[in-house]
Design a protein around this motif. Structure first.
Motif, PDB file in Angstrom:
ATOM      1  N   ARG A 113      -8.214  -6.784  -3.872  1.00 32.33           N
ATOM      2  CA  ARG A 113      -8.967  -7.671  -3.709  1.00 32.33           C
ATOM      3  C   ARG A 113     -10.618  -6.824  -3.426  1.00 32.33           C
ATOM      4  NH1 ARG A 113      -6.058  -8.061   1.830  1.00 32.33           N
ATOM      5  NH2 ARG A 113      -6.215  -5.994   1.542  1.00 32.33           N
ATOM      6  N   ALA A 114     -10.857  -5.895  -4.006  1.00 30.14           N
ATOM      7  CA  ALA A 114     -12.565  -5.155  -3.682  1.00 30.14           C
ATOM      8  C   ALA A 114     -12.581  -4.969  -5.467  1.00 30.14           C
ATOM      9  CB  ALA A 114     -12.008  -3.510  -3.234  1.00 30.14           C
ATOM     10  N   THR A 115     -11.776  -5.314  -6.361  1.00 32.18           N
ATOM     11  CA  THR A 115     -12.620  -5.437  -7.842  1.00 32.18           C
ATOM     12  C   THR A 115     -12.527  -6.837  -8.224  1.00 32.18           C
ATOM     13  OG1 THR A 115     -10.594  -5.355  -9.040  1.00 32.18           O
ATOM     14  CG2 THR A 115     -11.059  -3.580  -7.538  1.00 32.18           C
ATOM     15  N   GLU A 116     -12.992  -6.656  -9.230  1.00 32.93           N
ATOM     16  CA  GLU A 116     -13.360  -8.108 -10.452  1.00 32.93           C
ATOM     17  C   GLU A 116     -12.626  -8.372 -10.660  1.00 32.93           C
ATOM     18  OE1 GLU A 116     -15.118  -7.764 -14.118  1.00 32.93           O
ATOM     19  OE2 GLU A 116     -16.192  -5.618 -14.197  1.00 32.93           O
ATOM     20  N   LEU A 117     -11.068  -7.797 -10.747  1.00 38.79           N
ATOM     21  CA  LEU A 117      -9.796  -8.336 -11.960  1.00 38.79           C
ATOM     22  C   LEU A 117      -9.413  -8.689 -10.782  1.00 38.79           C
ATOM     23  CD1 LEU A 117      -8.654  -4.836 -13.025  1.00 38.79           C
ATOM     24  CD2 LEU A 117      -9.645  -6.710 -14.466  1.00 38.79           C
ATOM     25  N   GLY A 118      -9.585  -8.736  -9.212  1.00 41.62           N
ATOM     26  CA  GLY A 118      -8.913  -9.309  -7.921  1.00 41.62           C
ATOM     27  C   GLY A 118     -10.269 -11.083  -7.580  1.00 41.62           C
ATOM     28  N   ALA A 119     -11.061 -10.642  -8.662  1.00 47.66           N
ATOM     29  CA  ALA A 119     -11.377 -11.506  -8.516  1.00 47.66           C
ATOM     30  C   ALA A 119     -11.181 -12.657  -8.932  1.00 47.66           C
ATOM     31  CB  ALA A 119     -12.930 -11.941  -8.145  1.00 47.66           C
ATOM     32  N   GLN A 120     -10.611 -12.240 -10.345  1.00 49.35           N
ATOM     33  CA  GLN A 120      -9.939 -13.029 -11.415  1.00 49.35           C
ATOM     34  C   GLN A 120      -8.519 -13.682 -11.154  1.00 49.35           C
ATOM     35  OE1 GLN A 120     -10.581 -10.204 -14.640  1.00 49.35           O
ATOM     36  NE2 GLN A 120     -12.512 -10.738 -14.629  1.00 49.35           N
ATOM     37  N   GLY A 121      -7.856 -12.993 -10.733  1.00 48.88           N
ATOM     38  CA  GLY A 121      -6.649 -13.868  -9.907  1.00 48.88           C
ATOM     39  C   GLY A 121      -5.580 -11.938 -10.204  1.00 48.88           C
ATOM     40  N   GLU A 122      -5.814 -10.777 -10.323  1.00 46.96           N
ATOM     41  CA  GLU A 122      -4.741 -10.480 -10.412  1.00 46.96           C
ATOM     42  C   GLU A 122      -4.933  -9.565  -9.143  1.00 46.96           C
ATOM     43  OE1 GLU A 122      -5.155  -6.537 -12.728  1.00 46.96           O
ATOM     44  OE2 GLU A 122      -5.492  -7.810 -14.554  1.00 46.96           O
ATOM     45  N   LEU A 123      -3.140  -9.757  -8.289  1.00 49.86           N
ATOM     46  CA  LEU A 123      -3.583  -8.564  -7.357  1.00 49.86           C
ATOM     47  C   LEU A 123      -2.884  -7.191  -7.449  1.00 49.86           C
ATOM     48  CD1 LEU A 123      -0.242  -8.789  -6.770  1.00 49.86           C
ATOM     49  CD2 LEU A 123      -0.481 -11.329  -5.887  1.00 49.86           C
ATOM     50  N   ASN A 124      -2.099  -5.844  -6.210  1.00 49.11           N
ATOM     51  CA  ASN A 124      -1.656  -4.966  -7.622  1.00 49.11           C
ATOM     52  C   ASN A 124      -1.029  -4.379  -6.181  1.00 49.11           C
ATOM     53  OD1 ASN A 124      -3.914  -3.640  -5.550  1.00 49.11           O
ATOM     54  ND2 ASN A 124      -4.635  -2.654  -7.055  1.00 49.11           N
ATOM     55  N   LEU A 125       0.051  -3.370  -6.243  1.00 53.29           N
ATOM     56  CA  LEU A 125       0.584  -2.589  -5.444  1.00 53.29           C
ATOM     57  C   LEU A 125      -0.881  -2.061  -3.916  1.00 53.29           C
ATOM     58  CD1 LEU A 125       3.213  -1.150  -4.296  1.00 53.29           C
ATOM     59  CD2 LEU A 125       3.195   0.189  -5.559  1.00 53.29           C
ATOM     60  N   GLY A 126      -1.219  -1.798  -3.747  1.00 55.60           N
ATOM     61  CA  GLY A 126      -2.288  -0.943  -3.402  1.00 55.60           C
ATOM     62  C   GLY A 126      -2.405  -2.476  -2.225  1.00 55.60           C
ATOM     63  N   GLN A 127      -2.669  -3.906  -2.812  1.00 54.12           N
ATOM     64  CA  GLN A 127      -3.120  -4.353  -1.662  1.00 54.12           C
ATOM     65  C   GLN A 127      -1.877  -5.151  -0.966  1.00 54.12           C
ATOM     66  OE1 GLN A 127      -5.077  -8.148  -3.938  1.00 54.12           O
ATOM     67  NE2 GLN A 127      -4.059  -9.401  -3.037  1.00 54.12           N
ATOM     68  N   LEU A 128      -0.954  -5.217  -1.677  1.00 56.09           N
ATOM     69  CA  LEU A 128       0.284  -5.787  -1.597  1.00 56.09           C
ATOM     70  C   LEU A 128       0.684  -5.542   0.265  1.00 56.09           C
ATOM     71  CD1 LEU A 128       1.859  -7.254  -4.456  1.00 56.09           C
ATOM     72  CD2 LEU A 128       1.066  -8.270  -2.563  1.00 56.09           C
ATOM     73  N   VAL A 129       0.847  -3.447   0.036  1.00 61.06           N
ATOM     74  CA  VAL A 129       1.061  -2.379   1.249  1.00 61.06           C
ATOM     75  C   VAL A 129      -0.261  -2.241   2.336  1.00 61.06           C
ATOM     76  CG1 VAL A 129       1.029  -0.200   1.361  1.00 61.06           C
ATOM     77  CG2 VAL A 129       1.713  -0.339  -0.784  1.00 61.06           C
ATOM     78  N   ARG A 130      -1.243  -2.417   1.729  1.00 62.42           N
ATOM     79  CA  ARG A 130      -1.895  -3.093   2.435  1.00 62.42           C
ATOM     80  C   ARG A 130      -1.898  -4.268   3.755  1.00 62.42           C
ATOM     81  NH1 ARG A 130      -8.328  -0.983   1.052  1.00 62.42           N
ATOM     82  NH2 ARG A 130      -8.243   1.041   1.342  1.00 62.42           N
ATOM     83  N   GLU A 131      -1.877  -4.844   2.706  1.00 63.52           N
ATOM     84  CA  GLU A 131      -2.003  -6.423   3.887  1.00 63.52           C
ATOM     85  C   GLU A 131      -0.346  -6.180   4.334  1.00 63.52           C
ATOM     86  OE1 GLU A 131      -3.221  -9.852   0.164  1.00 63.52           O
ATOM     87  OE2 GLU A 131      -1.047  -8.984   0.267  1.00 63.52           O
ATOM     88  N   ARG A 132       0.897  -5.789   4.101  1.00 62.37           N
ATOM     89  CA  ARG A 132       2.078  -5.862   4.907  1.00 62.37           C
ATOM     90  C   ARG A 132       1.918  -4.920   6.300  1.00 62.37           C
ATOM     91  NH1 ARG A 132       8.568  -7.436   3.039  1.00 62.37           N
ATOM     92  NH2 ARG A 132       9.304  -5.661   5.319  1.00 62.37           N
ATOM     93  N   TYR A 133       1.773  -3.286   5.901  1.00 59.83           N
ATOM     94  CA  TYR A 133       1.604  -2.314   6.244  1.00 59.83           C
ATOM     95  C   TYR A 133       0.000  -1.681   7.078  1.00 59.83           C
ATOM     96  CZ  TYR A 133       6.131  -1.924   4.642  1.00 59.83           C
ATOM     97  OH  TYR A 133       7.241  -1.685   3.480  1.00 59.83           O
ATOM     98  N   ASN A 134      -0.278  -2.245   6.895  1.00 61.22           N
ATOM     99  CA  ASN A 134      -2.348  -2.308   7.117  1.00 61.22           C
ATOM    100  C   ASN A 134      -2.777  -0.779   7.614  1.00 61.22           C
ATOM    101  OD1 ASN A 134      -4.228  -2.867   8.254  1.00 61.22           O
ATOM    102  ND2 ASN A 134      -3.670  -4.007  10.861  1.00 61.22           N
ATOM    103  N   LYS A 135      -3.052  -0.046   8.547  1.00 65.45           N
ATOM    104  CA  LYS A 135      -2.748   1.157   8.522  1.00 65.45           C
ATOM    105  C   LYS A 135      -2.385   1.953   8.694  1.00 65.45           C
ATOM    106  CE  LYS A 135      -6.893  -0.251  12.016  1.00 65.45           C
ATOM    107  NZ  LYS A 135      -7.980   0.292  10.513  1.00 65.45           N
ATOM    108  N   GLU A 136      -0.537   1.382   8.353  1.00 63.38           N
ATOM    109  CA  GLU A 136      -0.231   2.278   8.126  1.00 63.38           C
ATOM    110  C   GLU A 136       0.078   2.658   6.895  1.00 63.38           C
ATOM    111  OE1 GLU A 136       4.358   2.006  11.098  1.00 63.38           O
ATOM    112  OE2 GLU A 136       3.753   0.217   9.571  1.00 63.38           O
ATOM    113  N   ALA A 137      -0.652   2.729   5.995  1.00 61.12           N
ATOM    114  CA  ALA A 137      -1.039   2.758   4.437  1.00 61.12           C
ATOM    115  C   ALA A 137      -2.569   3.523   4.660  1.00 61.12           C
ATOM    116  CB  ALA A 137      -0.655   1.481   3.358  1.00 61.12           C
ATOM    117  N   CYS A 138      -2.197   4.153   3.319  1.00 57.63           N
ATOM    118  CA  CYS A 138      -3.339   5.547   3.362  1.00 57.63           C
ATOM    119  C   CYS A 138      -3.730   5.242   1.527  1.00 57.63           C
ATOM    120  CB  CYS A 138      -3.030   6.659   3.244  1.00 57.63           C
ATOM    121  SG  CYS A 138      -4.451   8.030   3.233  1.00 57.63           S
ATOM    122  N   LEU A 139      -4.829   5.041   0.998  1.00 56.12           N
ATOM    123  CA  LEU A 139      -4.658   4.662  -0.671  1.00 56.12           C
ATOM    124  C   LEU A 139      -6.195   5.790  -1.034  1.00 56.12           C
ATOM    125  CD1 LEU A 139      -3.447   2.146   0.639  1.00 56.12           C
ATOM    126  CD2 LEU A 139      -5.288   1.046  -1.291  1.00 56.12           C
TER     127      LEU A 139
END
Length: 447
Positions: A297-323
């Motif tokens: 979500r913090a990249t131009e690729l996200g703006a073009q519709g891409e998602l990724n593992l880091g985004q999905l982990v953050r969305e699900r686990y919030n502060k339980e994840a460190c990137l």
């Protein structure tokens, strides 16, 4: 020339950067940042940089030994990584780490068959051997989905041991894939462009039947039977998702990319659930490329519709994840000029002006950790800058187009580790092209 904020950014980075000196305490800031996180995602800016592998390994060893992490999940295929898992847990016929890593036969072989990973696998085996309680031993798992045919074979081998009649039904279903000569891309092309009917329904039906018999297959209730069923179920999931992936890959990059990263996220979730149920807790280190682990979500690729593992982990686990990400300014990298070629040792050009890598080079500290969630950095590192990503293919002649995208670094990662000069990771298998390296760009005129 308009002010792009570089002087302010340089000052902020110099004040926040924590130099790496080679001391045993170098990664203390990372362990403090991790705190009570259950998921630590550690990236890499290329798939062929020795220092990325070595430092990621050093951090992971401390997370296992000091923070109670019990799994490493990699951007590698499930059945190949599970051979390593069996070895590090002492449940394999492999005599050493080299043999355990031989499942990684698919290009790019050097990603996991390299000297840094070899040393880590041997360390993990020694660590586990020293653990009196089997529940504290750490495992090694794959998150990826390229292993269509080897995952099918693994499901069949499992069923032949626990339920021969079910194995016959599974073999009949999976026979749909036999017409493509173990070539997953040929399957995808044929089913996408009308040359063959998809095998989707058969792959789904096999996964459903396997799950319906889960209680029967795990009825002994031992850790071993739980693990072996889980291994088989995940292989059936890989077969289902890989079938869809290889059909989707011809539609366009975004759809296949998203399907792949969603699969990795589901596999990570399943692994966490399995470990929590069988071991009492789940704390997992993830190794993959920055492009998979930095929040899309913090990249131009996200703006073009891409998602990724880091985004999905953050969305699900919030502060339980460190990137955590890596960057480099220049050096050497193990890569190829085109897909499926033999590994080369290639030169990495100095980073482009206006990139985070160029900014960090100007800081003047050769190696440092940069925690990103501080007030001065949040403001100073914005607006977005270019960020470099080298996968298994490196094409310096099209550097900007092939290897850069805009990113908001403080939103993408919790911290980055910058190494100004880096070297190529050494594959286990020597070849002439890697040993001789790339000819200088001025060759043969030396101009």
């Amino acid at each position: 020339m308009p002010d792009d904020g570089t002087p302010r950014a340089l000052d902020a980075v110099r004040r926040s950067a924590q130099p790496l000196t080679g001391a045993a305490t170098d990664f203390d800031p990372i362990l403090q940042m991790v705190d009570n996180a259950r998921f630590v995602l550690i990236g890499e800016a290329s798939h062929g940089t020795s220092e990325f592998y070595a430092m990621r390994t050093a951090i992971t060893k401390r997370l296992i030994a000091e923070k109670g992490f019990t799994a490493v999940a990699i951007e590698g295929d499930w059945p190949d990584a599970y051979q390593v898992n069996r070895y590090v847990r002492g449940a394999s016929d492999a005599h050493n780490a080299d043999e355990a890593l031989r499942g990684f036969e698919r290009y790019p072989v050097w990603m996991w068959r390299n000297h840094v990973v070899l040393e880590f696998v041997e360390w993990l085996r020694r660590y586990n051997d020293a653990q009196f309680d089997p529940l504290t031993r750490a495992g090694f798992y794959g998150l990826d989905l390229y292993s269509l045919y080897s995952s099918i074979d693994a499901v069949l081998r499992y069923l032949e041991q626990v339920d021969p009649e079910a194995a016959k039904r599974a073999r009949e279903r999976y026979s749909c894939f036999e017409h493509f000569h173990q070539d997953s891309q040929r399957y995808g092309y044929a089913t996408t462009f009308g040359g063959a009917e998809p095998c989707e329904a058969d792959a789904v039906a096999q996964l459903v039947e396997l799950r319906e018999h889960a209680a029967q297959y795990m009825q002994s209730g031992t850790l071993l039977t739980d693990d072996e069923y889980f291994y088989a179920e995940q292989n059936a999931l890989v077969a289902r998702d890989a079938e869809e992936y290889y059909r989707t890959m011809f539609y366009g990059n975004v759809s296949s990319w998203n399907l792949r990263d969603k699969h990795m996220a589901r596999t990570l979730d399943a692994l966490a659930t399995h470990l929590a149920r069988t071991r009492g807790h789940a704390k997992i280190v993830v190794w993959a490329h920055n492009s998979h682990l930095g929040d899309a979500r913090a990249t131009e690729l996200g703006a073009q519709g891409e998602l990724n593992l880091g985004q999905l982990v953050r969305e699900r686990y919030n502060k339980e994840a460190c990137l955590i990400g890596f960057t480099t300014y220049q050096g050497d990298v193990t890569a190829t000029a085109n897909w499926d070629e033999e590994a080369q040792r290639k030169r990495v050009r100095p980073a482009l002006s206006g990139s985070y890598e160029a900014l960090f080079h100007e800081v003047g500290i050769p190696r440092f950790i940069l925690p990103l969630h501080t007030d001065n950095l949040d403001a100073a590192l914005r607006p977005a800058r270019l960020e470099r990503a080298i996968g298994v293919v490196y094409r310096p002649e099209t550097e900007r187009l092939s290897h850069y995208f805009f990113a908001d670094l403080p939103a993408q990662f919790d911290a980055v580790i910058h190494l100004d000069e880096t070297t190529a990771v050494k594959p286990l298998e020597d070849n002439h092209m890697w040993l001789t390296g790339e000819a200088p760009e001025t060759y043969p005129t030396a101009l």
